[in-house]
Design a protein around this motif. Structure first.
Motif, mmCIF file in Angstrom:
data_model
loop_
_atom_site.group_PDB
_atom_site.id
_atom_site.type_symbol
_atom_site.label_atom_id
_atom_site.label_comp_id
_atom_site.label_asym_id
_atom_site.label_seq_id
_atom_site.Cartn_x
_atom_site.Cartn_y
_atom_site.Cartn_z
ATOM 1 N N SER A 148 -14.972 -108.330 -26.798
ATOM 2 C CA SER A 148 -14.276 -109.864 -27.037
ATOM 3 C C SER A 148 -14.768 -111.080 -27.972
ATOM 4 C CB SER A 148 -13.728 -110.239 -25.418
ATOM 5 O OG SER A 148 -12.923 -109.312 -25.184
ATOM 6 N N VAL A 149 -13.383 -111.234 -28.695
ATOM 7 C CA VAL A 149 -14.216 -113.231 -29.056
ATOM 8 C C VAL A 149 -13.722 -114.261 -28.195
ATOM 9 C CG1 VAL A 149 -14.492 -111.928 -31.617
ATOM 10 C CG2 VAL A 149 -11.678 -112.845 -30.577
ATOM 11 N N ASP A 150 -12.725 -113.683 -27.295
ATOM 12 C CA ASP A 150 -12.718 -114.696 -26.534
ATOM 13 C C ASP A 150 -13.573 -114.709 -25.383
ATOM 14 O OD1 ASP A 150 -11.684 -112.877 -24.511
ATOM 15 O OD2 ASP A 150 -9.960 -113.554 -24.643
ATOM 16 N N ALA A 151 -12.970 -115.982 -23.960
ATOM 17 C CA ALA A 151 -13.738 -115.954 -22.714
ATOM 18 C C ALA A 151 -13.909 -114.464 -21.990
ATOM 19 C CB ALA A 151 -13.926 -117.300 -22.252
ATOM 20 N N THR A 152 -13.355 -113.710 -22.066
ATOM 21 C CA THR A 152 -13.613 -112.055 -21.009
ATOM 22 C C THR A 152 -14.877 -112.835 -20.443
ATOM 23 O OG1 THR A 152 -11.482 -111.351 -22.546
ATOM 24 C CG2 THR A 152 -13.434 -109.449 -20.891
ATOM 25 N N ALA A 153 -15.912 -112.259 -20.833
ATOM 26 C CA ALA A 153 -17.456 -111.694 -20.883
ATOM 27 C C ALA A 153 -17.862 -113.096 -19.878
ATOM 28 C CB ALA A 153 -18.130 -111.595 -21.593
ATOM 29 N N GLU A 154 -17.173 -114.542 -19.946
ATOM 30 C CA GLU A 154 -17.614 -115.667 -19.648
ATOM 31 C C GLU A 154 -16.893 -115.253 -18.366
ATOM 32 O OE1 GLU A 154 -16.822 -115.589 -22.993
ATOM 33 O OE2 GLU A 154 -18.827 -115.757 -23.865
ATOM 34 N N LEU A 155 -15.858 -115.146 -18.218
ATOM 35 C CA LEU A 155 -14.817 -115.115 -16.830
ATOM 36 C C LEU A 155 -14.789 -114.263 -16.080
ATOM 37 C CD1 LEU A 155 -12.315 -116.632 -16.051
ATOM 38 C CD2 LEU A 155 -10.931 -115.329 -17.003
ATOM 39 N N ALA A 156 -16.057 -112.965 -16.326
ATOM 40 C CA ALA A 156 -16.100 -112.283 -15.129
ATOM 41 C C ALA A 156 -17.461 -112.475 -15.038
ATOM 42 C CB ALA A 156 -16.252 -110.958 -16.944
ATOM 43 N N GLY A 157 -18.231 -113.163 -15.861
ATOM 44 C CA GLY A 157 -19.316 -113.858 -15.118
ATOM 45 C C GLY A 157 -19.594 -114.842 -14.463
ATOM 46 N N GLN A 158 -18.619 -115.694 -14.697
ATOM 47 C CA GLN A 158 -17.789 -117.078 -13.337
ATOM 48 C C GLN A 158 -17.525 -116.211 -12.186
ATOM 49 O OE1 GLN A 158 -15.082 -119.487 -15.750
ATOM 50 N NE2 GLN A 158 -16.579 -120.217 -16.855
ATOM 51 N N LEU B 67 -7.644 -112.247 -16.922
ATOM 52 C CA LEU B 67 -7.935 -111.051 -16.392
ATOM 53 C C LEU B 67 -8.459 -111.848 -14.484
ATOM 54 C CD1 LEU B 67 -10.903 -109.006 -15.346
ATOM 55 C CD2 LEU B 67 -12.000 -110.470 -16.796
ATOM 56 N N GLY B 68 -8.391 -113.185 -15.023
ATOM 57 C CA GLY B 68 -8.613 -114.309 -13.870
ATOM 58 C C GLY B 68 -7.294 -113.900 -12.734
ATOM 59 N N ALA B 69 -6.294 -113.817 -12.487
ATOM 60 C CA ALA B 69 -5.599 -113.858 -12.167
ATOM 61 C C ALA B 69 -5.704 -112.064 -11.468
ATOM 62 C CB ALA B 69 -3.460 -113.284 -13.027
ATOM 63 N N LEU B 70 -5.635 -111.649 -12.134
ATOM 64 C CA LEU B 70 -6.380 -109.649 -11.668
ATOM 65 C C LEU B 70 -7.091 -109.657 -10.767
ATOM 66 C CD1 LEU B 70 -6.114 -106.757 -11.553
ATOM 67 C CD2 LEU B 70 -7.373 -106.475 -13.864
ATOM 68 N N LEU B 71 -9.137 -110.627 -10.767
ATOM 69 C CA LEU B 71 -9.325 -110.905 -9.781
ATOM 70 C C LEU B 71 -9.065 -111.071 -8.917
ATOM 71 C CD1 LEU B 71 -12.835 -111.117 -12.877
ATOM 72 C CD2 LEU B 71 -11.910 -108.890 -11.625
ATOM 73 N N ASN B 72 -8.670 -111.796 -8.629
ATOM 74 C CA ASN B 72 -7.670 -112.676 -7.609
ATOM 75 C C ASN B 72 -7.768 -111.351 -6.748
ATOM 76 O OD1 ASN B 72 -8.830 -115.261 -7.894
ATOM 77 N ND2 ASN B 72 -7.598 -115.720 -8.877
ATOM 78 N N ASN B 73 -6.409 -110.964 -7.549
ATOM 79 C CA ASN B 73 -5.733 -109.988 -7.067
ATOM 80 C C ASN B 73 -6.217 -109.407 -6.588
ATOM 81 O OD1 ASN B 73 -2.834 -111.779 -7.966
ATOM 82 N ND2 ASN B 73 -2.902 -110.442 -8.896
ATOM 83 N N LEU B 74 -7.724 -109.068 -7.032
ATOM 84 C CA LEU B 74 -7.944 -107.294 -6.671
ATOM 85 C C LEU B 74 -9.119 -108.265 -5.165
ATOM 86 C CD1 LEU B 74 -9.695 -105.784 -9.574
ATOM 87 C CD2 LEU B 74 -8.455 -104.957 -8.231
ATOM 88 N N GLY B 75 -9.262 -109.354 -5.462
ATOM 89 C CA GLY B 75 -10.499 -110.089 -4.124
ATOM 90 C C GLY B 75 -9.285 -110.317 -2.976
ATOM 91 N N GLU B 76 -8.106 -110.480 -3.054
ATOM 92 C CA GLU B 76 -6.681 -110.832 -1.922
ATOM 93 C C GLU B 76 -6.579 -109.074 -1.760
ATOM 94 O OE1 GLU B 76 -4.029 -112.490 -3.392
ATOM 95 O OE2 GLU B 76 -4.880 -114.438 -3.340
ATOM 96 N N ALA B 77 -6.927 -107.487 -2.417
ATOM 97 C CA ALA B 77 -6.426 -106.377 -1.779
ATOM 98 C C ALA B 77 -7.373 -105.951 -0.726
ATOM 99 C CB ALA B 77 -6.134 -106.033 -3.065
#
Length: 273
Positions: A70-80, A43-53
């Motif tokens: 999700s049971v991993d940090a997906t939501a936390e990462l999106a929030g950051q 998700l982090g890489a995709l959000l970076n790519n979206l910001g650049e695009a």
């Protein structure tokens, strides 16, 4: 009139005579819907790519991440990422599947958007190139209602996709083209699409939550067939699918998806959609 008057004075004089200001035409906004389940690796890489695009294209935008329990940090990462770019987070308390997650994201975008905005869906695993968004949005502005990033157009490439998933995609294309031939469409199951916001808004108005009634990966074909029944205009742009950049493991169960797709075809065929 004094011919020696400066331009500012003339402009002020004209405004006094006609106080109505010219209409303002804000630029269309792009709402990117990302259904996400355990995508912290990508998700982090995709959000970076979206910001650049979007920095390159200049389109105003908002990213809607729908975390599907999700049971991993997906939501936390999106929030950051929400502190540095316009990210809007929705959360399911438990895993509900791609269909309900896509539905909730599309409904949220449809409620936020104006009719002339664009709603775009992507996989959250960083396999879809964000640089294609500008071309897809421009196709909408040129007259299409739905633009599909297609694996079956000249110039498309598929990198690193397992043979069984590729076989499923090709098989689905053949079946849908035979049973539901749709002008402008070769890729019926691609999750990378741009929609005229008005088309999604009208779709929800007509079908309600049944605009996305499938729970699994067959939901993309389901939405396409329903919008097809509303006499919408489809077009495609070639997609370079970078499965080799995928973060995490695939969530798709190929055999189950194939069975659900066949059932979907039968339901739509006999329902006359």
């Amino acid at each position: 009139m004094n011919l020696q008057s400066d331009p500012q004075s003339l402009l002020a004089e004209q405004r006094q005579r006609n106080p109505l200001s010219p209409p303002s035409y804000p630029k269309s906004k792009v709402y990117v819907v990302l259904p996400a389940f355990n995508e912290e690796q990508a998700l982090g890489a995709l959000l970076n790519n979206l910001g650049e695009a979007f920095a390159d294209s200049g389109w105003p935008y908002e990213v809607i991440v729908v975390d599907d329990g999700s049971v991993d940090a997906t939501a936390e990462l999106a929030g950051q990422y929400g502190f540095q770019m316009p990210v809007h987070l929705l959360k399911h308390s438990e895993n509900m599947g791609l269909g309900p997650t896509l539905r909730d994201g599309l409904r949220e975008a449809a409620e936020l958007a104006t009719a002339r905005d664009v709603i775009l869906t992507m996989d959250a695993d960083n396999t879809h190139p964000a640089g294609l968004i500008d071309s897809m949005v421009r196709r909408i502005k040129e007259g299409s209602d739905i633009v599909i990033a297609s694996r079956f157009r000249d110039g498309a490439q598929v990198v690193g996709v397992p043979w069984n998933r590729l076989f499923l995609s090709v098989g689905a294309r053949m079946l849908f083209s035979l049973i539901f031939p749709t002008k402008g469409v070769r890729d019926y199951t691609s999750g990378y699409r741009a929609y005229r916001a008005e088309a999604i808004q009208e779709g929800f108005a007509h079908f309600g939550d049944n605009l996305v009634s499938e729970t699994g990966f067959s939901c993309m074909a389901d939405v396409l067939l329903k919008l097809r029944s509303r006499k919408r205009v489809f077009s495609e742009v070639p997609l370079i699918l970078r499965y080799d950049q995928k973060g995490g493991v695939s969530k798709m169960k190929v055999m189950r998806t194939a069975i659900l797709t066949l059932k979907l075809l039968a339901r739509h065929r006999f329902a006359g959609v």
